[in-house]
Design a protein around this motif. Sequence first.
Motif, PDB file in Angstrom:
ATOM      1  N   THR A  48      13.116  -5.099  -1.351  1.00  0.00           N
ATOM      2  CA  THR A  48      11.957  -4.514  -2.011  1.00  0.00           C
ATOM      3  C   THR A  48      12.340  -3.223  -2.717  1.00  0.00           C
ATOM      4  O   THR A  48      13.078  -2.404  -2.170  1.00  0.00           O
ATOM      5  N   LEU A  49      11.809  -3.050  -3.926  1.00  0.00           N
ATOM      6  CA  LEU A  49      11.843  -1.777  -4.616  1.00  0.00           C
ATOM      7  C   LEU A  49      10.431  -1.203  -4.585  1.00  0.00           C
ATOM      8  O   LEU A  49       9.474  -1.888  -4.958  1.00  0.00           O
ATOM      9  N   ALA A  50      10.295   0.030  -4.130  1.00  0.00           N
ATOM     10  CA  ALA A  50       8.999   0.705  -4.104  1.00  0.00           C
ATOM     11  C   ALA A  50       8.876   1.576  -5.351  1.00  0.00           C
ATOM     12  O   ALA A  50       9.826   2.264  -5.736  1.00  0.00           O
ATOM     13  N   VAL A  51       7.701   1.544  -5.985  1.00  0.00           N
ATOM     14  CA  VAL A  51       7.490   2.237  -7.252  1.00  0.00           C
ATOM     15  C   VAL A  51       6.416   3.310  -7.078  1.00  0.00           C
ATOM     16  O   VAL A  51       5.311   3.028  -6.603  1.00  0.00           O
ATOM     17  N   LEU A  52       6.762   4.546  -7.473  1.00  0.00           N
ATOM     18  CA  LEU A  52       5.836   5.683  -7.425  1.00  0.00           C
ATOM     19  C   LEU A  52       5.559   6.141  -8.854  1.00  0.00           C
ATOM     20  O   LEU A  52       6.387   6.802  -9.468  1.00  0.00           O
ATOM     21  N   PRO A  53       4.394   5.828  -9.406  1.00  0.00           N
ATOM     22  CA  PRO A  53       4.056   6.345 -10.732  1.00  0.00           C
ATOM     23  C   PRO A  53       3.207   7.611 -10.657  1.00  0.00           C
ATOM     24  O   PRO A  53       2.386   7.764  -9.752  1.00  0.00           O
ATOM     25  N   PRO A 302      -9.652   8.285  -7.415  1.00  0.00           N
ATOM     26  CA  PRO A 302      -9.972   9.504  -6.669  1.00  0.00           C
ATOM     27  C   PRO A 302      -8.756  10.083  -5.961  1.00  0.00           C
ATOM     28  O   PRO A 302      -7.789   9.371  -5.669  1.00  0.00           O
ATOM     29  N   GLN A 303      -8.823  11.368  -5.672  1.00  0.00           N
ATOM     30  CA  GLN A 303      -7.765  12.087  -4.965  1.00  0.00           C
ATOM     31  C   GLN A 303      -6.427  11.971  -5.689  1.00  0.00           C
ATOM     32  O   GLN A 303      -5.381  11.911  -5.059  1.00  0.00           O
ATOM     33  N   GLY A 304      -6.474  11.911  -7.001  1.00  0.00           N
ATOM     34  CA  GLY A 304      -5.246  11.862  -7.780  1.00  0.00           C
ATOM     35  C   GLY A 304      -4.527  10.534  -7.760  1.00  0.00           C
ATOM     36  O   GLY A 304      -3.417  10.414  -8.279  1.00  0.00           O
ATOM     37  N   GLY A 305      -5.157   9.504  -7.181  1.00  0.00           N
ATOM     38  CA  GLY A 305      -4.536   8.186  -7.141  1.00  0.00           C
ATOM     39  C   GLY A 305      -4.711   7.448  -5.842  1.00  0.00           C
ATOM     40  O   GLY A 305      -4.259   6.306  -5.692  1.00  0.00           O
ATOM     41  N   ASP A 306      -5.372   8.073  -4.856  1.00  0.00           N
ATOM     42  CA  ASP A 306      -5.681   7.426  -3.574  1.00  0.00           C
ATOM     43  C   ASP A 306      -4.448   6.883  -2.856  1.00  0.00           C
ATOM     44  O   ASP A 306      -4.560   6.002  -1.998  1.00  0.00           O
ATOM     45  N   GLY A 307      -3.273   7.366  -3.229  1.00  0.00           N
ATOM     46  CA  GLY A 307      -2.061   6.961  -2.512  1.00  0.00           C
ATOM     47  C   GLY A 307      -1.506   5.602  -2.877  1.00  0.00           C
ATOM     48  O   GLY A 307      -0.594   5.102  -2.199  1.00  0.00           O
ATOM     49  N   TRP A 308      -1.988   5.010  -3.966  1.00  0.00           N
ATOM     50  CA  TRP A 308      -1.508   3.678  -4.351  1.00  0.00           C
ATOM     51  C   TRP A 308      -0.056   3.733  -4.806  1.00  0.00           C
ATOM     52  O   TRP A 308       0.372   4.650  -5.504  1.00  0.00           O
ATOM     53  N   LEU A 309       0.690   2.721  -4.402  1.00  0.00           N
ATOM     54  CA  LEU A 309       2.059   2.534  -4.856  1.00  0.00           C
ATOM     55  C   LEU A 309       2.282   1.048  -5.079  1.00  0.00           C
ATOM     56  O   LEU A 309       1.443   0.221  -4.713  1.00  0.00           O
ATOM     57  N   TYR A 326      -0.372  -1.350  -3.020  1.00  0.00           N
ATOM     58  CA  TYR A 326      -0.866  -1.014  -1.687  1.00  0.00           C
ATOM     59  C   TYR A 326      -1.033   0.490  -1.558  1.00  0.00           C
ATOM     60  O   TYR A 326      -0.245   1.273  -2.109  1.00  0.00           O
ATOM     61  N   SER A 327      -2.058   0.904  -0.817  1.00  0.00           N
ATOM     62  CA  SER A 327      -2.273   2.320  -0.513  1.00  0.00           C
ATOM     63  C   SER A 327      -2.134   2.549   0.988  1.00  0.00           C
ATOM     64  O   SER A 327      -2.989   2.088   1.764  1.00  0.00           O
ATOM     65  N   PRO A 328      -1.080   3.253   1.426  1.00  0.00           N
ATOM     66  CA  PRO A 328      -0.981   3.586   2.846  1.00  0.00           C
ATOM     67  C   PRO A 328      -2.011   4.627   3.280  1.00  0.00           C
ATOM     68  O   PRO A 328      -2.204   4.843   4.477  1.00  0.00           O
ATOM     69  N   LEU A 330      -5.413   4.532   2.078  1.00  0.00           N
ATOM     70  CA  LEU A 330      -6.617   3.737   2.303  1.00  0.00           C
ATOM     71  C   LEU A 330      -6.369   2.570   3.250  1.00  0.00           C
ATOM     72  O   LEU A 330      -7.323   1.966   3.737  1.00  0.00           O
ATOM     73  N   LYS A 331      -5.090   2.230   3.437  1.00  0.00           N
ATOM     74  CA  LYS A 331      -4.699   1.060   4.221  1.00  0.00           C
ATOM     75  C   LYS A 331      -5.323  -0.205   3.642  1.00  0.00           C
ATOM     76  O   LYS A 331      -5.850  -1.071   4.356  1.00  0.00           O
ATOM     77  N   GLN A 332      -5.235  -0.287   2.316  1.00  0.00           N
ATOM     78  CA  GLN A 332      -5.763  -1.445   1.591  1.00  0.00           C
ATOM     79  C   GLN A 332      -4.747  -1.928   0.568  1.00  0.00           C
ATOM     80  O   GLN A 332      -3.914  -1.156   0.080  1.00  0.00           O
ATOM     81  N   ARG A 333      -4.831  -3.193   0.226  1.00  0.00           N
ATOM     82  CA  ARG A 333      -4.070  -3.768  -0.873  1.00  0.00           C
ATOM     83  C   ARG A 333      -5.060  -4.223  -1.937  1.00  0.00           C
ATOM     84  O   ARG A 333      -6.235  -4.471  -1.628  1.00  0.00           O
ATOM     85  N   ASN A 334      -4.609  -4.324  -3.159  1.00  0.00           N
ATOM     86  CA  ASN A 334      -5.457  -4.751  -4.272  1.00  0.00           C
ATOM     87  C   ASN A 334      -4.959  -6.107  -4.741  1.00  0.00           C
ATOM     88  O   ASN A 334      -3.852  -6.227  -5.263  1.00  0.00           O
ATOM     89  N   GLU A 335      -5.769  -7.135  -4.569  1.00  0.00           N
ATOM     90  CA  GLU A 335      -5.345  -8.495  -4.899  1.00  0.00           C
ATOM     91  C   GLU A 335      -5.870  -8.970  -6.245  1.00  0.00           C
ATOM     92  O   GLU A 335      -5.880 -10.168  -6.517  1.00  0.00           O
ATOM     93  N   SER A 336      -6.286  -8.046  -7.125  1.00  0.00           N
ATOM     94  CA  SER A 336      -6.659  -8.476  -8.472  1.00  0.00           C
ATOM     95  C   SER A 336      -5.425  -9.013  -9.178  1.00  0.00           C
ATOM     96  O   SER A 336      -4.288  -8.721  -8.797  1.00  0.00           O
ATOM     97  N   SER A 337      -5.633  -9.773 -10.245  1.00  0.00           N
ATOM     98  CA  SER A 337      -4.517 -10.416 -10.934  1.00  0.00           C
ATOM     99  C   SER A 337      -3.587  -9.417 -11.617  1.00  0.00           C
ATOM    100  O   SER A 337      -2.442  -9.753 -11.937  1.00  0.00           O
TER     101      SER A 337
END
Length: 351
Positions: A48-53, A302-309, A326-328, A330-337
């Motif tokens: 896995t490569l993790a991406v931080l934008p 919100p919060q500058g990006g809600d921690g999404w990576l 995924y946001s560590p 919010l502890k949520q993933r986004n399954e939109s296309s």
Amino acid sequence: MPLSNRRAFLGSCIAGGFSTVSRAWEDPYADAVLKSGEPPLPEAGSFTLAVLPDTQNYSENYPEIYLAQTEWILEQKQRRSIAAVLHLGDITNNNTRAEWLNAASAMQVLHGKIPYMFCPGNYDYSVGGVCKDRTTRINDYFPLSQLREQTTFAGVYDREPDRVENNYHRLELQGRKFLVLALEFGPRKDVVRWADEVISQHRDHEAILITHAYTYSDDTRYNWKEYGKKQKWNPHDYAVAKATNDDVMDGEEIWDNLISKHENFILTLNGHVLNDGLGKVITTTPKGREVPQLLVNFQMKPQGGDGWLRLMEFTADGRTVRVFDYSPVLKQRNESSQNQFTLKLAPISRS
């Protein structure tokens, strides 16, 4: 969303230079398909490569979120076979010492444990982050001496041998050779000359480009000649271009002068663009290879990006990449296309 969240979102947009206030009142999760829990674990033989934008708002106002991202990545190193972290620029919001210190503290979590690569964004340049020239504090807080400590480090721009704004790394993963090329915001023509030489010397490596401004949110590349100001925030529209006789390149120029000339690029990644912060272009090279080019940016939430990576799982077949956002925090993933999908990679040509 609740009024308190809307206010937080508006504040983060203003801090990030979001000029259209009316947009800030739209729901940043309108198209999201949010699910609780982490993405699935990688398949056997994957990495896995993790991406931080665009961590700019974290560095200014929410350093604890930036830290939560890198701590989670480190915690997941073994479970998810995280091989490297790619930062897409706008590390800071105003190029201040306090912001760089916050960013350096968050990235230090990874140092010596997971290789990380980065490129500067427009907000990382000039006093106040206004990008009127190429001055930046990045070398004070991410010095070359520190970059050299990474086992993946391979070199920097040959005419600036003591600076880190343009750098490249080599990785060997699951029997495959990779090269990650990191280029400055709106790279100068001679920087692209250097990049062309680097790629020419590594035809047996699968090459990934990270740079701050390349793909736009309308699923095209930045193209000043064709679209001009219709595509907002093109490097040609910044003061640094006006101060240097337009010595910058946008996405179309990088494609023409670099990527299309080589048959071993497999992927490009950039941040920078607002709107929905997402985009994908797949273009065919002269020899018929398809190259995916991805935009990913979460700073409008919100919060500058809600921690999404973004997590990019390269599977054992050597041709497939599974993408998860995924946001560590919010502890949520986004399954939109646009946030969860699969890419197919074309085999590289060494000729």
